[in-house]
Design a protein around this motif. Structure first.
Motif, PDB file in Angstrom:
ATOM      1  N   UNK A  45     -16.915 -47.518 -55.963  1.00  0.00           N
ATOM      2  CA  UNK A  45     -17.478 -46.975 -57.204  1.00  0.00           C
ATOM      3  C   UNK A  45     -18.928 -47.413 -57.374  1.00  0.00           C
ATOM      4  N   UNK A  46     -19.199 -48.693 -57.129  1.00  0.00           N
ATOM      5  CA  UNK A  46     -20.552 -49.227 -57.306  1.00  0.00           C
ATOM      6  C   UNK A  46     -21.562 -48.519 -56.412  1.00  0.00           C
ATOM      7  N   UNK A  47     -21.173 -48.265 -55.173  1.00  0.00           N
ATOM      8  CA  UNK A  47     -22.099 -47.670 -54.220  1.00  0.00           C
ATOM      9  C   UNK A  47     -22.642 -46.337 -54.709  1.00  0.00           C
ATOM     10  N   UNK A  48     -21.761 -45.446 -55.159  1.00  0.00           N
ATOM     11  CA  UNK A  48     -22.222 -44.105 -55.550  1.00  0.00           C
ATOM     12  C   UNK A  48     -22.923 -44.120 -56.902  1.00  0.00           C
ATOM     13  N   UNK A  49     -22.511 -45.016 -57.793  1.00  0.00           N
ATOM     14  CA  UNK A  49     -23.199 -45.098 -59.083  1.00  0.00           C
ATOM     15  C   UNK A  49     -24.612 -45.631 -58.913  1.00  0.00           C
ATOM     16  N   UNK A  50     -24.807 -46.595 -58.036  1.00  0.00           N
ATOM     17  CA  UNK A  50     -26.153 -47.098 -57.780  1.00  0.00           C
ATOM     18  C   UNK A  50     -27.038 -46.028 -57.158  1.00  0.00           C
ATOM     19  N   UNK A  51     -26.431 -45.105 -56.400  1.00  0.00           N
ATOM     20  CA  UNK A  51     -27.189 -43.991 -55.821  1.00  0.00           C
ATOM     21  C   UNK A  51     -27.609 -42.981 -56.887  1.00  0.00           C
ATOM     22  N   UNK A  52     -27.020 -43.099 -58.078  1.00  0.00           N
ATOM     23  CA  UNK A  52     -27.392 -42.203 -59.161  1.00  0.00           C
ATOM     24  C   UNK A  52     -26.382 -41.127 -59.466  1.00  0.00           C
TER      25      UNK A  52
ATOM     26  N   UNK B  92     -18.141 -37.857 -45.228  1.00  0.00           N
ATOM     27  CA  UNK B  92     -19.359 -38.384 -45.847  1.00  0.00           C
ATOM     28  C   UNK B  92     -19.490 -39.875 -45.561  1.00  0.00           C
ATOM     29  N   UNK B  93     -20.744 -40.338 -45.448  1.00  0.00           N
ATOM     30  CA  UNK B  93     -21.003 -41.771 -45.452  1.00  0.00           C
ATOM     31  C   UNK B  93     -21.977 -42.063 -46.590  1.00  0.00           C
ATOM     32  N   UNK B  94     -22.390 -43.300 -46.731  1.00  0.00           N
ATOM     33  CA  UNK B  94     -23.235 -43.663 -47.872  1.00  0.00           C
ATOM     34  C   UNK B  94     -24.569 -42.934 -47.835  1.00  0.00           C
ATOM     35  N   UNK B  95     -25.093 -42.720 -46.658  1.00  0.00           N
ATOM     36  CA  UNK B  95     -26.398 -42.062 -46.562  1.00  0.00           C
ATOM     37  C   UNK B  95     -26.308 -40.579 -46.914  1.00  0.00           C
ATOM     38  N   UNK B  96     -25.276 -39.878 -46.436  1.00  0.00           N
ATOM     39  CA  UNK B  96     -25.166 -38.460 -46.769  1.00  0.00           C
ATOM     40  C   UNK B  96     -24.889 -38.281 -48.255  1.00  0.00           C
ATOM     41  N   UNK B  97     -24.049 -39.128 -48.805  1.00  0.00           N
ATOM     42  CA  UNK B  97     -23.789 -39.048 -50.248  1.00  0.00           C
ATOM     43  C   UNK B  97     -25.069 -39.284 -51.035  1.00  0.00           C
ATOM     44  N   UNK B  98     -25.842 -40.269 -50.608  1.00  0.00           N
ATOM     45  CA  UNK B  98     -27.106 -40.575 -51.288  1.00  0.00           C
ATOM     46  C   UNK B  98     -28.048 -39.375 -51.276  1.00  0.00           C
ATOM     47  N   UNK B  99     -28.170 -38.721 -50.126  1.00  0.00           N
ATOM     48  CA  UNK B  99     -29.072 -37.572 -50.021  1.00  0.00           C
ATOM     49  C   UNK B  99     -28.588 -36.400 -50.871  1.00  0.00           C
ATOM     50  N   UNK B 100     -27.294 -36.187 -50.900  1.00  0.00           N
ATOM     51  CA  UNK B 100     -26.762 -35.067 -51.680  1.00  0.00           C
ATOM     52  C   UNK B 100     -26.930 -35.325 -53.174  1.00  0.00           C
ATOM     53  N   UNK B 101     -26.765 -36.560 -53.610  1.00  0.00           N
ATOM     54  CA  UNK B 101     -27.021 -36.890 -55.015  1.00  0.00           C
ATOM     55  C   UNK B 101     -28.467 -36.590 -55.374  1.00  0.00           C
ATOM     56  N   UNK B 102     -29.390 -36.912 -54.466  1.00  0.00           N
ATOM     57  CA  UNK B 102     -30.799 -36.605 -54.700  1.00  0.00           C
ATOM     58  C   UNK B 102     -31.010 -35.091 -54.774  1.00  0.00           C
ATOM     59  N   UNK B 103     -30.354 -34.342 -53.894  1.00  0.00           N
ATOM     60  CA  UNK B 103     -30.459 -32.876 -53.917  1.00  0.00           C
ATOM     61  C   UNK B 103     -29.920 -32.314 -55.221  1.00  0.00           C
ATOM     62  N   UNK B 104     -28.852 -32.899 -55.720  1.00  0.00           N
ATOM     63  CA  UNK B 104     -28.298 -32.467 -57.004  1.00  0.00           C
ATOM     64  C   UNK B 104     -29.305 -32.678 -58.124  1.00  0.00           C
TER      65      UNK B 104
ATOM     66  N   UNK C 273     -21.285 -32.242 -45.138  1.00  0.00           N
ATOM     67  CA  UNK C 273     -22.225 -33.348 -45.343  1.00  0.00           C
ATOM     68  C   UNK C 273     -23.673 -32.946 -45.125  1.00  0.00           C
ATOM     69  N   UNK C 274     -24.157 -32.093 -46.031  1.00  0.00           N
ATOM     70  CA  UNK C 274     -25.549 -31.627 -45.977  1.00  0.00           C
ATOM     71  C   UNK C 274     -26.013 -31.364 -47.398  1.00  0.00           C
ATOM     72  N   UNK C 275     -27.324 -31.287 -47.582  1.00  0.00           N
ATOM     73  CA  UNK C 275     -27.871 -31.114 -48.929  1.00  0.00           C
ATOM     74  C   UNK C 275     -27.893 -29.662 -49.386  1.00  0.00           C
TER      75      UNK C 275
END
Length: 257
Positions: free
Chosen positions: A79-86, A48-60, A23-25
């Motif tokens: 499904x909605x949570x991760x799709x909204x994160x991008x 993973x939690x919602x915040x770590x997933x969100x940060x890793x999506x941004x890193x991607x 759980x890191x970028x």
């Protein structure tokens, strides 16, 4: 304009990715820098939690790497949570029948689906995209992949692949092998199941993703029809490199002692 992951996946381009379990970028940034096409952020089997997933999506996004999230379940909120994160898509475990596949599509699509509308997220460019534009672009961008990892799913594979809006499947041979563990010939059972999914996907003109056990296995599965390959995981690569370095350095030092 560069093609999206979904466009490339549906077109059956040869794609290489890996699971992310740390759980890191930084792992995502490294895989992007060495040329991987995508990663699968493993919410099912890693902390993973919602915040770590969100940060890793941004890193991607920053690393030019497609982000697919293996969600814990096909629940609409997961499904909605991760799709909204991008996230560029979801990999949904244990899709055993067409009804489950239809529910995944409903949760992940606006058109004909039931995806919750929230354009002020990263997926909606934080409100910059209008409603119609956001809904259209998301339905074009988001990749929905079902994991076929249960005997029931293999039996229902034709019906699952017939679900409109489902982009492709991943053959989960690990879980299938566990399910067949009581069989007299697990290897044959697993090979037959893998072949059946490949044949059904070919008939339905849908792409297949798989985790190969070796380069030789990857070549076999490529010939069978797989086009997206998930190579190990960040943890697996770390362990292999650490073990190899320790063994080689120990050997070198002991020889000079």
């Amino acid at each position: 304009m560069a093609k999206s992951f979904r466009d490339r996946f549906i077109a059956k381009e040869l794609l290489f990715g890996t699971f992310l379990k740390v759980p890191a970028t930084m792992p995502a940034e490294i895989f992007g820098s060495v040329g991987y096409d995508f990663v699968v952020i493993d919410e099912e089997h890693a902390p993973f939690n919602r915040e770590t997933t969100d940060r890793i999506i941004l890193a991607c996004r920053a690393s030019g790497l497609a982000s697919i999230v293996r969600v814990q379940s096909g629940a609409p909120e997961a499904i909605l949570s991760v799709l909204d994160c991008g996230a560029d898509g979801v990999l949904v475990p244990h899709v055993r029948d067409a009804e489950t596949a239809r529910a995944i599509v409903a949760a992940g699509r606006y058109a004909g689906g039931k995806r919750g509308f929230a354009p002020t997220t990263r997926a909606g460019d934080f409100g910059n995209a209008g409603q119609a534009e956001h809904m259209k672009s998301e339905d074009k961008r988001v990749t929905l992949i079902a994991m076929i990892e249960d005997p029931e799913a293999v039996e229902a594979i034709d019906d699952i692949l017939a679900v409109e809006g489902l982009d492709g499947v991943f053959i989960g041979r690990g879980d299938l092998a566990a399910a067949y563990a009581g069989d007299d010939d697990v290897a044959t059972k697993l090979r037959d199941a893998t072949d059946r999914v490949h044949q059904a996907a070919k008939a339905a003109k849908r792409p297949v993703a798989i985790l190969p056990g070796s380069p030789q296995d990857a070549a076999i599965q490529r010939k069978a029809g797989s086009t997206a390959f998930i190579l190990s995981s960040d943890q697996g690569f770390l362990r292999a490199a650490a073990s190899g370095a320790l063994a080689s350095m120990t050997d070198a030092v002991q020889q000079t002692g």
